[in-house]
Each structure stands twice: as structure tokens, then as C-alpha cells.
Design an enzyme around this catalytic site. Structure first.
Site, short mmCIF file in Angstrom:
data_model
loop_
_atom_site.label_atom_id
_atom_site.label_comp_id
_atom_site.label_asym_id
_atom_site.label_seq_id
_atom_site.Cartn_x
_atom_site.Cartn_y
_atom_site.Cartn_z
N SER A 105 73.97 15.47 18.80
CA SER A 105 74.00 14.03 18.42
C SER A 105 74.96 13.78 17.27
O SER A 105 75.74 12.82 17.29
CB SER A 105 72.60 13.52 18.09
OG SER A 105 71.97 14.33 17.13
N HIS A 118 68.05 19.21 23.30
CA HIS A 118 68.25 18.67 21.94
C HIS A 118 67.02 17.80 21.61
O HIS A 118 65.89 18.28 21.66
CB HIS A 118 69.59 17.93 21.91
CG HIS A 118 70.06 17.46 20.57
ND1 HIS A 118 69.66 18.03 19.39
CD2 HIS A 118 70.90 16.43 20.22
CE1 HIS A 118 70.24 17.39 18.37
NE2 HIS A 118 70.98 16.42 18.85
N HIS A 166 66.59 28.09 18.49
CA HIS A 166 67.57 27.23 17.83
C HIS A 166 68.94 27.89 17.88
O HIS A 166 69.05 29.12 17.82
CB HIS A 166 67.18 26.96 16.37
CG HIS A 166 67.86 25.74 15.82
ND1 HIS A 166 69.10 25.80 15.23
CD2 HIS A 166 67.50 24.45 15.81
CE1 HIS A 166 69.46 24.58 14.87
NE2 HIS A 166 68.51 23.74 15.21
N ARG A 186 61.40 22.09 8.91
CA ARG A 186 60.89 20.78 9.35
C ARG A 186 59.58 20.96 10.12
O ARG A 186 58.70 20.10 10.09
CB ARG A 186 61.94 20.07 10.23
CG ARG A 186 63.25 19.80 9.51
CD ARG A 186 64.33 19.31 10.46
NE ARG A 186 64.63 20.28 11.50
CZ ARG A 186 65.44 20.07 12.53
NH1 ARG A 186 66.05 18.90 12.66
NH2 ARG A 186 65.67 21.02 13.42
N ASP A 234 60.74 20.14 16.88
CA ASP A 234 60.12 19.42 17.99
C ASP A 234 58.79 20.02 18.43
O ASP A 234 58.02 19.37 19.15
CB ASP A 234 61.08 19.39 19.19
CG ASP A 234 62.37 18.66 18.83
OD1 ASP A 234 62.28 17.60 18.21
OD2 ASP A 234 63.46 19.18 19.15
C1 LIG Z 1 67.75 25.26 21.17
C2 LIG Z 1 68.41 26.10 22.24
C3 LIG Z 1 69.13 25.15 23.22
C4 LIG Z 1 69.43 27.01 21.59
O1 LIG Z 1 70.13 27.67 22.61
P1 LIG Z 1 71.04 28.93 22.32
O2 LIG Z 1 71.78 28.77 21.06
O3 LIG Z 1 71.85 29.17 23.56
O4 LIG Z 1 69.93 30.05 22.11
P2 LIG Z 1 70.08 31.62 22.32
O5 LIG Z 1 71.43 32.12 21.94
O6 LIG Z 1 68.90 32.25 21.68
O7 LIG Z 1 69.94 31.73 23.91
C5 LIG Z 1 70.03 32.99 24.56
C6 LIG Z 1 69.26 32.90 25.84
O8 LIG Z 1 67.87 32.66 25.52
C7 LIG Z 1 67.41 31.50 26.17
N1 LIG Z 1 66.49 30.78 25.32
C8 LIG Z 1 66.68 30.35 24.06
N2 LIG Z 1 65.60 29.66 23.63
C9 LIG Z 1 64.70 29.69 24.65
C10 LIG Z 1 63.42 29.13 24.83
N3 LIG Z 1 62.83 28.38 23.89
N4 LIG Z 1 62.79 29.34 26.00
C11 LIG Z 1 63.37 30.08 26.96
N5 LIG Z 1 64.60 30.61 26.87
C12 LIG Z 1 65.25 30.41 25.72
C13 LIG Z 1 68.67 30.67 26.41
O9 LIG Z 1 68.45 29.70 27.41
C14 LIG Z 1 69.67 31.74 26.75
O10 LIG Z 1 69.42 32.12 28.07
P3 LIG Z 1 70.63 32.53 29.08
O11 LIG Z 1 71.35 33.65 28.38
O12 LIG Z 1 69.93 32.94 30.32
O13 LIG Z 1 71.48 31.31 29.22
C15 LIG Z 1 67.36 26.96 22.97
O14 LIG Z 1 66.68 27.76 22.03
C16 LIG Z 1 66.37 26.14 23.77
O15 LIG Z 1 66.67 25.77 24.91
N6 LIG Z 1 65.16 25.86 23.20
C17 LIG Z 1 64.18 25.02 23.87
C18 LIG Z 1 64.56 23.56 23.76
C19 LIG Z 1 64.36 23.04 22.36
O16 LIG Z 1 63.32 23.24 21.75
N7 LIG Z 1 65.37 22.33 21.88
C20 LIG Z 1 65.31 21.72 20.56
C21 LIG Z 1 66.15 22.45 19.59
S1 LIG Z 1 65.95 21.79 17.95
#
Ligand SMILES: CC(C)(COP(=O)(O)OP(=O)(O)OC[C@H]1O[C@@H](n2cnc3c(N)ncnc32)[C@H](O)[C@@H]1OP(=O)(O)O)[C@@H](O)C(=O)NCCC(=O)NCCS
Length: 473
Positions: free
Chosen positions: A272, A302, A348, A357, A403
Site C-alpha cells: 500500500s 497484505h 512477514h 503491533r 493482522d
Molecule cells: C506476509 C507474507 C506475504 C510474506 O511473504 P514472503 O516474504 O514471501 O515470506 P517468506 O519468504 O517467508 O515465504 C517463503 C515461503 O513460505 C510461505 N509462507 C510464508 N508465510 C506463510 C504463512 N503464513 N502460511 C503459509 N505459508 C507461508 C510463502 O508463501 C513462501 O512459499 P513458496 O516458497 O511456496 O512461495 C507471507 O508470510 C504470508 O502470506 N502470510 C500470510 C498472510 C498475511 O498474514 N499477510 C499480512 C502480512 S502483514
């Protein structure tokens, strides 16, 4: 500020009358309470500072960029200036250098010892200085004076189906407000670029002032039959949001002040903030830039994760009952992963510890709702989910983010409609991204334009020939 000014000048006006007079009274501000003047005074020194950084460090390297980073969502590439906050992977967010506990200790509240009011945070984000109680109150009054909502906005929302997602409604509502953009008018009239920040400030403050009412309109038309509640004449910005939604419990008002403070900013690279920055860099006005950012916030990875957490928790309790044991939760999390979905509220891109937070909201819940069943469930998950995620070996941060907890607080106070939650996040996010937008224009930051590559270009650079590796076993 307006009240003091009116008293000082013996005007004896009602709050509504003062609001109607709006900005015209702002020049009566007691010294040091006019936020725009405070920003204006800071600009020359900050412009000089940036010039010196460019001159002295312009050719220094901030690091190497790997192919993995280029194809992996630009993770960790330092590529933009963002003044209002900075995120440390271990320690979490600092707003103009202050951590969340420091904000809670230093920013003025609506009551002594209460949660900070976001107006104080807005002063801090825009000036880098902790405001006095009088300065924060002046922001409350400035926002109140700017909060008039043009009648066409509700008509525009009412043209949408009632089941339009609240985030789509937010975006449409902001776009309906765009016709009043001072920046757009000034640009069309050929204003000098050194003055861009002034109308960006005006638009940003107008928009921030109106967002609580816009959010409440969306809430009331989507979930409460459309009957709208008028703004309260004296409540502060965040409490007024709760009031216009139909919630008056003093605990709920405190929760809203806290919620609106901690969601405001999370440095510049998140979807965002980055979107708002990018769109603003093309000199699209603050309405266009902020709406673009909100469309990104509406993504489930997000900001929409706060809605997803509630869906996930509801599904969990529907399947396992309100008090599942650790083994049942473990299995549920494993099933979520096995189904190819993410566990919402965990993980994250930058943080590597529990999000402060999250901790702040947990502290609030411990004080206000220690026996609430959903709070107990979320606390229970904290003991199980990180361990399961950690065992996958690929998730870099198995800890909860903001969240994972916000929905608990909202549910407790009766705000049950989780599809609305991201709108509340979005209202808060305006404080950070629009403050930065003002500074981006004040510092004359250029249009953003990173370099993209094709696969062929990468192969040509590092492999023997294009298509190399395609048939590799
Ligand atoms: C926030 C987020 C998008 C960060 O993604 P990122 O920087 O790519 O995180 P990572 O480097 O740890 O990801 C490595 C792998 O773990 C997975 N992963 C990370 N967090 C995960 C979660 N909460 N549940 C399941 N899988 C997860 C990713 O999808 C990625 O999988 P892939 O290699 O098969 O594509 C991710 O943690 C997520 O999707 N969380 C859940 C949604 C969420 O709470 N979003 C709000 C963030 S403030």
C-alpha cells in the site's frame, strides 16, 4: 485551536459554526499549533540535507542486487526514500524513531494515561517532533474543520450494490472525493513545483479528515440498513469514527485510537505504501495515489489478511469447537498448509520476530478483555502456529503479524463484520502514506522508474545462450 482562537477574539461561535468557517480561522492559531506552518518551517533544512546526502554519498553503493531478488518481489532491495517510519526486522516499526511503546508513553491521549490519539501521531509523522497536547488538539480541530462530506459521495456509494466489498467501496468513495483536489487544480493552473507540497498537504488533510465519515458511511450502508450517524461535535478523530459507525463504549473508543495509531505506517516498501508513493511520484494527486494504495491493501497477502484471519478462526471453531486442544490446532494448521493456502496473520516479508503491533494489541486485550473466548483462542494459537510453520523449513518468519490480533478487539466491541476490517486499516494507513506524500513533494523526489528485465536478458547476461537450462534435468 479554533475554540481558543474564537474565545480569544470574542467570537462566541458554536463548534459547528467554527467547522463551517474551516480553514479561514487557522491563521488565528496560537503560536506553534499550525501543522502546515510547522511543516513549512522544516522544509528548507530538509531540502539542504537531501542535497548534501546526494552530493556526499550519491555514488556510494547500498548493496548488490541478485537475480533472486529481482524475480523474488524485490525483497530487501533498498530503492526508495521513506521518512516517516523505518522497520527493523528484529525490533519492528519505529515512527520517526519512536517504537510503539514509546509512542504510547509520549504522544498525548484523549485522557491522561490513555491510548495516544492518532492526531498526535500525524503531527509526529509530518514534523518528526512529538506534539504537545495543545498541538495534537489543534490537529483534531483542523481535521474537524475540514471534515465536511460532499453529498455526492453517499450518492456514489449508493449506486454500488450493497454487497460490493467494503474496500471497493472505499476506493470508489475516495475517487468520488477527487473532484475537490486542490493539487490537481493548482497543477492545471501552472503552479511552480516548489509549491506542490502545499496543495498536497491540503488534499491530504482534507482526505484524512473525511475518511472516518466515509468509512462509517460504508459500514452503515453495508451492514446497518443505510441509516447514517452524524459526526460528533467534540470527539477526536478516531473516536468519532467509532461513534459514526454506531459504537460508543469508552473501551471501544480507546481501542479505535490505539488501532488507528499502530496501523498508520510500516516504512515504504509494503504494497500500500509503495503503491501510494509510486503513483504520487507521477504527480497523481493524493486522492488518486491513496486510492491506488488502498487497492493494494485489499490484497489478502497484505491488509485483507485481517479479514482472512477471522474467516480462518471461524472455520476453525466451526470444525473444532471454541476450545480446541493443541493437537487439534496443530492438525488444522497443517491441513491449511497442505491445501496450498497461507495461514493468515502469520509471517512477514521483513519482520523476523513477533510484530510489536501484535504485542500492543495483545496488551490491550489483556487489560480490557482478559476472559474473552476469542482472545484466549488467539493466545492459544500463538503457542502452536509458529512451531508448525517453523517446521516447514521454508517460512522465514513463523511469528504473528498485526493482522493476527486486530479482529479479536473489533469482535469484542461488537464490530462483527470482518469484511469491513481492512477499511479500518486503510483509514489509519492514510496517516503514514499521505504524510510521506507531502514530504516526497516537498523534497522534490522524482518519478519512480526501476528497471525491469526479461528472462532472456538474464540468461544472456549470465548463461551461455538464451533458453539455456530449459531442458535441464
Ligand atoms: C506476509 C507474507 C506475504 C510474506 O511473504 P514472503 O516474504 O514471501 O515470506 P517468506 O519468504 O517467508 O515465504 C517463503 C515461503 O513460505 C510461505 N509462507 C510464508 N508465510 C506463510 C504463512 N503464513 N502460511 C503459509 N505459508 C507461508 C510463502 O508463501 C513462501 O512459499 P513458496 O516458497 O511456496 O512461495 C507471507 O508470510 C504470508 O502470506 N502470510 C500470510 C498472510 C498475511 O498474514 N499477510 C499480512 C502480512 S502483514
Amino acid at each position: 485551536m479554533l475554540a481558543q482562537a474564537a474565545t480569544r477574539f470574542g467570537m462566541g461561535l458554536s463548534t459547528q459554526a467554527m467547522s463551517a468557517m474551516g480553514n479561514s480561522l487557522r491563521h488565528f492559531a496560537s503560536e506553534g499549533c499550525d501543522l502546515k506552518e510547522a511543516v513549512r518551517e522544516l522544509i528548507p533544512a530538509q531540502q539542504e540535507r537531501l542535497k548534501a546526502i546526494k552530493k556526499n554519498f550519491g555514488n556510494k553503493s547500498l548493496g548488490e542486487v541478485t537475480v533472486e531478488q529481482a524475480i523474488g518481489g524485490m525483497r530487501g532491495i533498498p530503492g526508495m526514500l521513506w521518512e516517516t517510519s523505518l522497520l527493523d526486522p528484529e525490533e519492528g516499526i519505529r515512527f520517526r524513531g519512536l517504537s510503539i511503546p514509546e509512542l504510547q508513553a509520549k504522544l498525548p491521549g484523549a485522557h491522561p494515561g490513555g491510548e495516544p490519539i492518532p492526531e498526535g501521531l500525524l503531527w509526529l509523522l509530518l514534523t518528526g517532533k512529538v506534539p504537545t497536547a495543545e498541538q495534537a488538539k489543534a490537529v483534531t480541530e483542523e481535521l474537524r474543520a475540514r471534515s465536511h462530506m460532499p453529498p455526492h459521495v453517499l450518492r456514489t456509494l449508493n449506486a454500488l450494490p450493497e454487497d460490493a466489498h467494503p474496500m471497493a467501496q472505499l476506493s470508489v468513495g475516495v475517487m468520488a472525493l477527487q473532484s475537490g483536489s486542490h493539487f490537481r487544480a493548482a497543477y492545471t493552473n501552472g503552479t511552480h513545483k516548489s509549491k506542490y507540497w502545499e496543495t498536497v498537504y491540503e488534499d491530504s488533510m482534507d482526505l484524512i479528515a473525511r475518511l472516518p465519515q466515509l468509512a462509517a458511511m460504508i459500514y452503515r450502508r453495508t451492514y446497518k440498513g443505510g441509516e447514517q450517524i452524524a459526526p460528533h461535535p467534540t470527539l477526536d478523530w478516531a473516536a468519532n469514527l467509532a461513534h459514526m459507525m454506531g459504537f460508543e463504549d469508552p473501551g471501544c473508543l480507546e481501542m479505535m485510537r490505539m488501532y488507528q495509531t499502530i496501523h498508520a505506517d510500516h516504512e515504504g516498501g509494503n504494497v500500500s505504501a509503495h503503491t501510494c508513493h509510486l503513483v504520487g511520484s507521477a504527480l497523481a494527486d493524493p486522492y488518486l495515489s491513496y486510492a491506488a494504495g488502498m487497492n493494494g491493501l485489499a490484497g489478502p497477502l497484505h491488509g485483507l489478511a485481517n479479514q482472512e484471519v477471522l474467516h480462518w478462526l471461524k472455520d476453525l471453531t466451526a470444525k473444532l469447537g471454541p476450545n480446541p486442544d493443541k493437537e487439534q490446532v496443530r492438525k488444522y494448521v497443517q491441513d491449511t498448509l497442505a491445501s496450498g493456502r497461507v495461514v493468515p496473520g502469520y509471517g512477514h516479508a521483513v519482520l523476523r520476530k513477533t510484530d510489536p503491533r501484535y504485542s500492543c494489541q495483545r496488551d490491550f486485550a489483556q487489560r480490557y478483555m482478559p476472559d474473552y473466548s476469542l482472545f484466549k483462542l488467539v493466545s492459544h494459537l500463538y503457542e502452536v502456529v509458529p512451531e508448525v510453520l517453523g517446521k516447514t523449513g521454508k517460512i522465514k518468519n513463523p511469528w504473528p503479524n498485526v493482522d493476527a490480533h486486530s479482529g479479536v478487539l473489533l469482535q469484542y466491541y461488537g464490530i462483527k463484520e470482518e469484511n469491513f476490517y481492512t477499511v479500518l486499516f486503510g483509514v489509519s494507513r492514510a496517516l503514514g502514506v499521505l504524510s510521506q506524500n507531502v514530504w516526497s513533494r516537498a523534497l522534490g523526489l522524482p518519478i519512480e522508474r526501476p528497471k525491469s528485465l526479461t528472462m532472456e536478458a538474464i540468461e544472456k547476461r549470465f548463461g551461455p545462450e538464451p533458453g539455456w537450462g530449459e531442458d535441464a534435468d
